[in-house]
Design a protein around this motif. Sequence first.
Motif, short mmCIF file in Angstrom:
data_model
loop_
_atom_site.label_atom_id
_atom_site.label_comp_id
_atom_site.label_asym_id
_atom_site.label_seq_id
_atom_site.Cartn_x
_atom_site.Cartn_y
_atom_site.Cartn_z
N LEU A 58 10.16 -16.98 4.98
CA LEU A 58 10.77 -16.43 3.57
C LEU A 58 9.54 -16.10 2.43
O LEU A 58 9.85 -15.20 2.06
CB LEU A 58 11.61 -17.71 3.13
N ALA A 59 8.62 -16.69 2.59
CA ALA A 59 7.43 -16.23 1.55
C ALA A 59 7.05 -15.03 2.02
O ALA A 59 6.73 -14.08 1.16
CB ALA A 59 6.22 -17.34 1.78
N TYR A 60 7.10 -14.55 3.49
CA TYR A 60 6.63 -13.11 3.69
C TYR A 60 7.75 -11.97 3.17
O TYR A 60 7.49 -11.00 2.94
CB TYR A 60 6.46 -13.15 5.46
N ALA A 61 8.99 -12.45 3.44
CA ALA A 61 10.02 -11.58 2.87
C ALA A 61 9.86 -11.40 1.40
O ALA A 61 9.92 -10.22 0.95
CB ALA A 61 11.43 -12.26 3.14
N ARG A 62 9.63 -12.51 0.74
CA ARG A 62 9.36 -12.42 -0.87
C ARG A 62 7.94 -11.54 -1.18
O ARG A 62 8.00 -10.81 -2.03
CB ARG A 62 9.32 -13.83 -1.43
N GLY A 63 6.95 -11.71 -0.26
CA GLY A 63 5.96 -10.87 -0.57
C GLY A 63 6.10 -9.50 -0.37
O GLY A 63 5.61 -8.66 -1.02
N LEU A 64 6.94 -9.22 0.57
CA LEU A 64 7.31 -7.72 1.12
C LEU A 64 8.10 -7.07 -0.05
O LEU A 64 7.82 -6.11 -0.78
CB LEU A 64 8.14 -7.46 2.10
N ALA A 65 8.89 -8.19 -0.61
CA ALA A 65 9.64 -7.34 -1.74
C ALA A 65 8.77 -7.22 -3.18
O ALA A 65 8.78 -6.41 -3.76
CB ALA A 65 10.84 -8.67 -2.40
N ALA A 66 7.94 -8.18 -3.18
CA ALA A 66 7.02 -8.18 -4.53
C ALA A 66 6.42 -6.78 -4.28
O ALA A 66 5.87 -5.93 -5.31
CB ALA A 66 6.02 -9.22 -4.62
N ALA A 67 5.61 -6.65 -2.93
CA ALA A 67 4.95 -5.25 -2.77
C ALA A 67 5.79 -4.08 -2.85
O ALA A 67 5.28 -3.09 -3.47
CB ALA A 67 4.30 -5.53 -1.42
N ALA A 68 6.83 -4.19 -2.61
CA ALA A 68 7.82 -2.94 -2.79
C ALA A 68 8.24 -2.69 -4.14
O ALA A 68 8.06 -1.65 -4.52
CB ALA A 68 9.08 -3.34 -1.90
N LEU A 69 8.36 -3.86 -4.98
CA LEU A 69 8.58 -3.45 -6.29
C LEU A 69 7.54 -3.05 -7.19
O LEU A 69 7.41 -2.05 -7.76
CB LEU A 69 8.89 -4.83 -6.90
N GLY A 70 6.24 -3.40 -6.64
CA GLY A 70 4.85 -2.92 -7.13
C GLY A 70 4.67 -1.41 -6.90
O GLY A 70 3.88 -0.71 -7.47
N ALA A 71 5.39 -1.07 -5.66
CA ALA A 71 5.15 0.30 -5.29
C ALA A 71 6.08 1.28 -5.92
O ALA A 71 5.87 2.59 -5.83
CB ALA A 71 5.02 0.40 -3.82
N GLY A 72 7.09 0.88 -6.72
CA GLY A 72 7.93 1.67 -7.28
C GLY A 72 9.43 1.54 -6.84
O GLY A 72 10.25 2.16 -7.47
N ALA A 73 9.64 0.72 -6.00
CA ALA A 73 10.93 0.46 -5.16
C ALA A 73 11.93 -0.24 -6.28
O ALA A 73 11.35 -1.01 -6.99
CB ALA A 73 11.10 -0.21 -3.83
N ARG A 74 13.05 -0.20 -6.03
CA ARG A 74 14.06 -0.84 -6.93
C ARG A 74 14.82 -1.55 -6.06
O ARG A 74 15.60 -1.32 -5.17
CB ARG A 74 15.16 0.10 -7.81
N ILE A 75 14.84 -3.02 -6.40
CA ILE A 75 15.77 -4.06 -5.58
C ILE A 75 16.74 -4.55 -6.38
O ILE A 75 16.39 -5.35 -7.39
CB ILE A 75 14.75 -5.15 -4.91
N HIS A 76 18.15 -4.70 -5.87
CA HIS A 76 19.08 -5.17 -6.71
C HIS A 76 19.81 -6.21 -5.81
O HIS A 76 20.35 -5.72 -4.65
CB HIS A 76 20.10 -4.30 -7.03
N THR A 77 19.62 -7.35 -6.13
CA THR A 77 20.19 -8.68 -5.39
C THR A 77 21.55 -8.78 -6.04
O THR A 77 21.95 -8.49 -6.98
CB THR A 77 19.52 -9.83 -5.41
N ALA A 78 22.47 -9.88 -5.18
CA ALA A 78 23.87 -10.20 -5.75
C ALA A 78 24.55 -8.80 -5.89
O ALA A 78 25.26 -8.62 -6.76
CB ALA A 78 23.71 -10.92 -6.73
#
Length: 431
Positions: free
Chosen positions: A186-206
């Motif tokens: 789970l920490a790896y998944a959250r790390g990927l999400a943080a890296a993607a956001l840092g690169a400019g991706a937009r992530i919308h949960t819920a």
Amino acid sequence: MKNDPRSHGLWEHSAPPPPATMPLAGDIEADIAIVGAGYTGLSAALHLASAGVSVVVLEAEEVGFGGSGRNVGLVNAGLWVMPSNVIAGLGPVHGPRILRLLGDAPSVVFDLVAQHGMACEAEHTGTLHCGVGNMGLVSLKERTRQWQRLGAPVRLLDRDETREKVGSRAYAGALLDARAGTIQPLAYARGLAAAALGAGARIHTASPVLSAAQEAGRWRLRTGSGSVRVEKIIVATNAYTKADTATLWPEIRTELIHLPYFNIATVPLDAAQLATVLPKKQGAWDTKNILTSFRLDRAGRLVIGSVGALRGAGQAVHRHWAARALARIYPQLAGIGFESEWFGSIGMTVDDLPRLHRPAENVVSISGYNGRGIAPGTVFGRVLADFTRGVVSESELPLPVTNAVPARARWAREALYEYGSAAAHLVAARF
């Protein structure tokens, strides 16, 4: 997550907080939309955003909610089937291609972890596939032979070497794969999400996708509170395709057979115990059909898992089995307390090989990891990123593009997995 202590268990307790995300609100546009924030979707988002592509991830629950946040955390190379079976199933072009891709996949994971400073307890120390009895050892000998012919850094350990590496006399031998390792999933998944956001991706949960329709050559994905208009879509929901969204591309769910898998974590081992249990921190699993997996986390907890669902009568059955199995493998841990337990679903296919589909124009999906999600999900996400942005052609993909075929007797097979494993665990390790 969702106030369910058996959804993510230890991983939710010990992972760093997820990056801040919000539900989609309003109508937006992007080049590519990704449905699902697991390893595949987040890796695709990271690689697309890093290439300057405008990308939006829509996740029905939270980052890593599905199998990406619940699995054992073994970063394995290849698929669990023999290399020869991969080539037989995928043919002389795609078979060798996917073996090369997935053979190198763990290094991609560990390189991303290092590059982005992900706090996910990465241990690049290899894995141990442990042989149970003579039949298990024969199987491992053949698996070792096939991988060595492909140049993989694997070797077969004899009984004494296995006892040294595992810290147990329970196995006749083991295959040591130096390419592999463990992470906190789970920490790896959250790390990927943080890296993607840092690169400019937009992530919308819920933000579950409720509908998808083409409008003037582009797709519009609608959620309960907004929409995204895009040119292309990557569907990365795999085994956690929800029943209320399956009408979008129902073939993704109908060809997958859900295999329940649970994990139970002990309290942290003391120094003397840690000196005798997986002293090099390799993750391990055995050759039984209803397998046993075990690995340590960074705090010294031993996580043991197997096929089964921690619900109904199965909850007590599997918990008692775990205590007996642990005492059989490691007699010095007999009676040790358990700290947390959790379970989820693995998406299996009828031939144990993953599937790549194009369910609609400018829509691509990949699913059916058959229990090997971390490294394959990461590299498949990268492949789909390259494919959707046009730098990889269909002829260069590691899997053939196929039409989905619903699994026959799917519900019966799923019931057999859940209740058959409970019956087996009811009597296993008692004698």
